[in-house]
Enzyme design. Structure first.
Site, PDB file in Angstrom:
ATOM      1  CD  GLU A   1      16.198  59.282  11.320  1.00 36.55           C
ATOM      2  OE1 GLU A   1      15.572  59.891  12.184  1.00 36.55           O
ATOM      3  OE2 GLU A   1      17.452  59.229  11.300  1.00 36.55           O
TER       4      GLU A   1
ATOM      5  CD  GLN B   1      17.931  60.118  18.584  1.00 37.59           C
ATOM      6  OE1 GLN B   1      18.922  60.822  18.436  1.00 37.59           O
ATOM      7  NE2 GLN B   1      17.019  59.983  17.653  1.00 37.59           N
TER       8      GLN B   1
ATOM      9  N   GLY C   1      24.560  65.425  13.876  1.00 40.17           N
ATOM     10  CA  GLY C   1      25.318  64.991  12.693  1.00 40.17           C
ATOM     11  C   GLY C   1      25.742  63.537  12.714  1.00 40.17           C
TER      12      GLY C   1
ATOM     13  NE  ARG D   1      35.151  45.717  25.672  1.00 39.11           N
ATOM     14  CZ  ARG D   1      33.951  45.268  25.368  1.00 39.11           C
ATOM     15  NH1 ARG D   1      33.670  44.948  24.121  1.00 39.11           N
ATOM     16  NH2 ARG D   1      33.023  45.115  26.290  1.00 39.11           N
TER      17      ARG D   1
ATOM     18  N   GLY E   1      21.659  50.177  29.433  1.00 41.10           N
ATOM     19  CA  GLY E   1      23.088  50.188  29.735  1.00 41.10           C
ATOM     20  C   GLY E   1      23.810  49.052  29.052  1.00 41.10           C
TER      21      GLY E   1
ATOM     22  CE  LYS F   1      33.237  49.224  26.683  1.00 47.97           C
ATOM     23  NZ  LYS F   1      32.131  48.262  26.686  1.00 47.97           N
TER      24      LYS F   1
ATOM     25  CB  THR G   1      22.752  60.506   9.393  1.00 45.35           C
ATOM     26  OG1 THR G   1      21.766  59.970  10.280  1.00 45.35           O
ATOM     27  CG2 THR G   1      22.614  59.848   8.034  1.00 45.35           C
TER      28      THR G   1
END
Length: 451
Positions: free
Chosen positions: A244, A365, A218, A423, A387, A421, A220
């Site tokens: 896409e 992805q 989900g 910040r 990464g 993550k 999109t």
């Protein structure tokens, strides 16, 4: 062949001696106009060094709330080491004598700003000409550089350069004042999901936010949820770049999320009279929103950045999705080379977010690494191909639905938004309600009521 004095003057960058002197003279005649000048002009806006040094002295005095008059300015010029025994006192008197009236200071400021703008354009043109003559850059790179420099000038800031902390603190103070006066709980744009907003403080300017998941989770749908919310309620223009899906497919998904008509009905066109009414109301609401859609499947970061620079009042950029993007040269790679390209793209996206000063939400992805684990919840190490994506992003969010892997689980329509993550705060998991028939997400306590 030596140049004549007139030819040498023509080679100078655009400036107005009279306007520079009149602005300084106005501040010395009437200190009440100093705040207005300080608000409008930077020391770099003065071309003549002597005028710039006097303005820097007044600028510094204003920051320290000191009294500004000819005597105090002269004294501070001595302290700053820009005082000349032979000329400084006489020059300040000349500034006051040649200024007709401080009442016209706005007009003098306008002339100065225009000349400063012309100088910046001329300097940029010179830099670009030098870049072309060096012959070391491709035409595409020179074009990208040109657009960045011109955009920086248009936004009223230098393309690069050191900024004193005092100037930055003024901006920070203004931002804090703006937030204090606001009646919203979060500083950034709302995602439309209140629990998620609280966890990430909304979508904030210059942030690169990564939303990653395996296919079918989900991604999109959530991006379109956010697009719909921001486009309708933020008062800003929002741009969606889809590599896409087509524009028509996206519009159908937006209508489904807006009017809560089953997505399958919209795809097949099997709509009841009530459904048609809902679609009409939804279409009307979408018409009033500020949503822009681009479905160019061969777009690069440079293309997106160029298109977004031309959008007035831009508030948010969403890209679906990162791995489909091409490098600036338009070539496709595989293996190790492709990893480098994805790294370059993610870095370029972060630079774009800072330059446009808007949040950029990029979908990504995930690799299949999680499929082989007993706990299939994604981790940062699952980010596909690079990464560097994790490094460049300010916020990384994963979508996970247990019901996707286990149809018999107790809550198949509970989705987890894993903030891996952040910040701006803590990392945590936010539970959301997945509504597959409308391909949309909502807060857990949210209930849809038919009217």
């Amino acid at each position: 062949m030596p140049y004549s004095e007139e030819e040498l003057l023509l080679k100078q960058l655009p400036h107005s001696v009279e306007a520079e002197q009149a602005v300084l003279g106005s501040m010395l005649i009437d200190a009440r106009c100093v705040p207005e000048v300080i608000d409008q002009l930077k020391p770099d806006d003065f071309y003549i060094q002597q005028n710039r040094e006097i303005y820097e002295t007044i600028y510094s005095m204003f920051n320290y709330s000191l009294t500004i008059d000819p005597v105090t300015v002269l004294e501070n010029m001595k302290q700053n080491g820009v005082y000349d025994d032979n000329t400084s006192r006489g020059y300040l008197l000349q500034l006051m004598d040649t200024t007709p009236t401080a009442a016209n200071v706005k007009e003098y400021i306008g002339i100065l700003k225009d000349k400063a703008l012309l100088r910046r354009v001329a300097e940029t043109a010179g830099e670009l000409t030098a870049l072309v003559q060096q012959g070391t850059e491709t035409g595409q790179n020179v074009l990208d550089t040109a657009e960045q420099r011109i955009y920086a000038i248009r936004q009223g800031r230098a393309a690069r350069g050191l900024t004193p902390i005092s100037a930055i603190l003024v901006d920070v103070y203004d931002r804090l004042t703006e937030l204090a006066a606001s009646d919203t709980e979060i500083p950034g744009l709302s995602t439309g999901l209140s629990d998620l907003d609280r966890a990430i403080s909304g979508l904030n300017k210059s942030d690169l936010i990564l939303l990653a998941a395996r296919p079918g989770m989900g991604k999109t749908s959530m991006a379109l949820n956010i697009l719909l919310k921001a486009g309708k309620e933020s008062g800003k223009t929002v741009a969606f770049f889809s590599l896409e899906m087509s524009r028509e497919q996206l519009a159908l998904r937006l209508i489904s999320g807006e009017c809560f008509v089953d997505n399958k009905k919209l795809v097949t066109g099997k709509l009841s009279e009530d459904d048609w009414e809902k679609v009409a109301v939804a279409a009307d609401a979408l018409n009033k929103s500020k949503i822009l859609i681009d479905d160019d499947s061969s777009v690069t970061v440079a293309d997106i950045s160029a298109k977004c620079r031309r959008v007035d009042n831009l508030g948010l950029v969403i890209i679906d999705y990162l791995q489909l993007m091409q490098s600036a040269g338009g070539r496709n790679y595989s293996g190790e080379n492709r990893q480098q390209v994805v790294s370059d793209i993610s870095r370029a996206l972060k630079i774009m977010a800072k330059e446009l000063n808007v949040p950029v939400l990029c979908l990504s992805q995930l690799s299949r690494a999680n499929e082989s684990r007993s706990d299939k919840r994604p981790m940062l190490s699952d980010l596909r191909e690079s990464g560097a994506i994790e490094q460049d992003a300010d916020i990384v969010m994963f979508l996970y639905r247990e019901g996707y892997y286990d149809k018999e689980c107790p809550n198949p329509n509970v989705a987890e938004c894993i903030i891996a993550k952040n910040r701006h705060g803590e990392t945590r998991t936010v539970e959301l309600q997945w509504m597959p028939e409308y391909t949309t997400f909502n807060d857990m306590e949210w209930k849809h009521t038919e009217y």
